[in-house]
Design a protein around this motif. Structure first.
Motif, mmCIF file in Angstrom:
data_model
loop_
_atom_site.group_PDB
_atom_site.id
_atom_site.type_symbol
_atom_site.label_atom_id
_atom_site.label_comp_id
_atom_site.label_asym_id
_atom_site.label_seq_id
_atom_site.Cartn_x
_atom_site.Cartn_y
_atom_site.Cartn_z
ATOM 1 N N GLU A 179 -78.462 -25.520 -5.841
ATOM 2 C CA GLU A 179 -78.149 -24.991 -7.030
ATOM 3 C C GLU A 179 -77.096 -23.996 -6.767
ATOM 4 O OE1 GLU A 179 -80.791 -25.126 -10.236
ATOM 5 O OE2 GLU A 179 -80.688 -26.876 -10.996
ATOM 6 N N LEU A 180 -76.041 -23.999 -6.812
ATOM 7 C CA LEU A 180 -75.358 -23.170 -6.434
ATOM 8 C C LEU A 180 -74.724 -21.930 -8.227
ATOM 9 C CD1 LEU A 180 -72.265 -24.261 -4.491
ATOM 10 C CD2 LEU A 180 -74.068 -23.254 -3.750
ATOM 11 N N VAL A 181 -74.864 -22.338 -9.074
ATOM 12 C CA VAL A 181 -75.653 -21.972 -10.433
ATOM 13 C C VAL A 181 -76.707 -22.097 -10.728
ATOM 14 C CG1 VAL A 181 -73.049 -21.028 -10.821
ATOM 15 C CG2 VAL A 181 -74.494 -23.303 -10.962
ATOM 16 N N GLU A 182 -77.689 -21.411 -11.637
ATOM 17 C CA GLU A 182 -78.761 -22.027 -12.564
ATOM 18 C C GLU A 182 -78.212 -23.161 -13.102
ATOM 19 O OE1 GLU A 182 -82.415 -20.633 -15.215
ATOM 20 O OE2 GLU A 182 -81.401 -19.066 -13.877
ATOM 21 N N GLY A 183 -79.261 -23.914 -13.150
ATOM 22 C CA GLY A 183 -79.288 -25.156 -13.716
ATOM 23 C C GLY A 183 -78.141 -26.372 -12.898
ATOM 24 N N GLY A 184 -77.212 -25.714 -11.635
ATOM 25 C CA GLY A 184 -76.542 -26.544 -11.290
ATOM 26 C C GLY A 184 -76.947 -28.527 -11.203
ATOM 27 N N TRP A 185 -77.742 -29.097 -10.963
ATOM 28 C CA TRP A 185 -77.824 -30.279 -10.613
ATOM 29 C C TRP A 185 -78.764 -30.706 -11.907
ATOM 30 C CZ3 TRP A 185 -76.399 -33.554 -7.534
ATOM 31 C CH2 TRP A 185 -75.303 -32.745 -5.893
ATOM 32 N N ASP A 186 -79.033 -30.039 -12.983
ATOM 33 C CA ASP A 186 -80.259 -30.266 -14.093
ATOM 34 C C ASP A 186 -79.026 -31.717 -14.197
ATOM 35 O OD1 ASP A 186 -81.866 -28.446 -13.575
ATOM 36 O OD2 ASP A 186 -81.022 -27.270 -15.170
ATOM 37 N N GLY A 187 -80.657 -32.751 -14.979
ATOM 38 C CA GLY A 187 -79.010 -33.941 -15.121
ATOM 39 C C GLY A 187 -78.332 -34.879 -14.684
ATOM 40 N N ILE A 188 -78.261 -34.580 -13.203
ATOM 41 C CA ILE A 188 -77.018 -35.420 -12.680
ATOM 42 C C ILE A 188 -77.965 -36.130 -12.005
ATOM 43 C CG2 ILE A 188 -74.885 -34.915 -10.599
ATOM 44 C CD1 ILE A 188 -74.797 -32.396 -12.213
ATOM 45 N N ALA A 189 -77.591 -37.404 -11.506
ATOM 46 C CA ALA A 189 -77.831 -38.476 -10.495
ATOM 47 C C ALA A 189 -77.520 -39.939 -11.129
ATOM 48 C CB ALA A 189 -79.318 -38.693 -11.091
ATOM 49 N N GLY A 190 -76.967 -40.110 -9.939
ATOM 50 C CA GLY A 190 -75.665 -41.833 -9.576
ATOM 51 C C GLY A 190 -76.037 -42.044 -8.392
ATOM 52 N N GLU A 191 -74.463 -42.635 -7.989
ATOM 53 C CA GLU A 191 -73.990 -42.884 -6.854
ATOM 54 C C GLU A 191 -73.367 -41.854 -6.771
ATOM 55 O OE1 GLU A 191 -73.174 -46.971 -5.965
ATOM 56 O OE2 GLU A 191 -75.045 -47.095 -6.746
ATOM 57 N N VAL A 192 -72.956 -41.307 -5.354
ATOM 58 C CA VAL A 192 -72.207 -40.076 -4.530
ATOM 59 C C VAL A 192 -70.252 -41.261 -4.681
ATOM 60 C CG1 VAL A 192 -71.764 -38.805 -3.157
ATOM 61 C CG2 VAL A 192 -73.965 -39.065 -3.876
ATOM 62 N N THR A 193 -69.630 -40.851 -4.919
ATOM 63 C CA THR A 193 -68.248 -41.657 -4.334
ATOM 64 C C THR A 193 -67.443 -40.397 -3.525
ATOM 65 O OG1 THR A 193 -67.821 -41.173 -6.981
ATOM 66 C CG2 THR A 193 -69.027 -43.326 -6.255
ATOM 67 N N ARG A 194 -66.509 -40.854 -3.848
ATOM 68 C CA ARG A 194 -65.150 -40.107 -2.724
ATOM 69 C C ARG A 194 -64.842 -39.684 -4.554
ATOM 70 N NH1 ARG A 194 -61.296 -43.917 -1.315
ATOM 71 N NH2 ARG A 194 -60.291 -42.311 -0.469
ATOM 72 N N ALA A 195 -63.982 -38.328 -4.080
ATOM 73 C CA ALA A 195 -63.582 -37.421 -5.150
ATOM 74 C C ALA A 195 -61.266 -38.160 -5.429
ATOM 75 C CB ALA A 195 -63.457 -35.790 -4.822
ATOM 76 N N VAL A 196 -61.746 -38.594 -5.498
ATOM 77 C CA VAL A 196 -60.272 -38.970 -5.467
ATOM 78 C C VAL A 196 -59.816 -38.480 -7.232
ATOM 79 C CG1 VAL A 196 -59.961 -41.489 -4.041
ATOM 80 C CG2 VAL A 196 -60.598 -41.080 -6.164
ATOM 81 N N ASP A 197 -58.186 -38.013 -6.764
ATOM 82 C CA ASP A 197 -56.914 -37.661 -8.285
ATOM 83 C C ASP A 197 -56.757 -39.206 -9.091
ATOM 84 O OD1 ASP A 197 -57.536 -35.152 -6.900
ATOM 85 O OD2 ASP A 197 -54.908 -35.602 -6.244
#
Length: 162
Positions: free
Chosen positions: A144-162
């Motif tokens: 976490e780079l900020v407090e709570g940065g990963w809270d509630g985040i789950a799932g598949e990691v995918t490419r960042a595309v526009d």
């Protein structure tokens, strides 16, 4: 120790040669490389360490990804030339990138790596965050780079595309 600067376009081939030297053949077949394919890295979070003679002694890159459509940073690869390993250069590169990412307001960062090594930087196992196969879930780590940065985040990691 080494001069650390943002990776410049002219550094590309030297950095790639360092990665080839430090990692096994076929490194680009890893799942993390599929997430990087065709996606430019976060330029402000890609650093090169040069020794006194101007040689590339270490390098680190960071890439944008998404976790269930939520933006995140994927740290790596990080490499240190074999003749410079054990000097703390890799740790210095990681600390600098993490600090810069915080300064730039990024809320979360992840990587695939050895938990005992990366724990000293604050990375811990990410439950519910799934890298493309074949990735050992025990090696999927987040910070976490900020407090709570990963809270509630789950799932598949995918490419960042526009």
């Amino acid at each position: 120790m080494a001069e650390i600067a943002r990776e410049a376009p002219g550094d590309f081939h030297e950095v790639e040669a360092l990665y080839d030297l430090c990692f096994a053949p076929g490194r680009e077949a890893l799942s993390s490389y599929r997430l990087r394919d065709g996606v430019p890295p976060e330029a402000a979070l890609c650093l090169v360490a040069r020794g006194r003679a101007g040689e590339v002694a270490g390098a680190i890159r960071t890439w944008p990804v998404r976790v269930d459509e939520v933006p995140a940073l994927l740290l790596g690869p990080v490499a240190v030339h074999p003749t410079r390993q054990g000097e703390g250069l890799g740790a210095l590169l990681i600390h600098k990138v993490v600090a810069r990412a915080r300064d730039l307001g990024h809320p979360r960062m992840m990587l695939v790596g050895d938990a005992p090594y990366y724990a000293r930087f604050g990375f811990a196992r990410l439950e519910g965050v799934v890298m493309p196969p074949p990735t050992n879930p025990e090696r999927v780590l987040g910070l976490e780079l900020v407090e709570g940065g990963w809270d509630g985040i789950a799932g598949e990691v995918t490419r960042a595309v526009d």
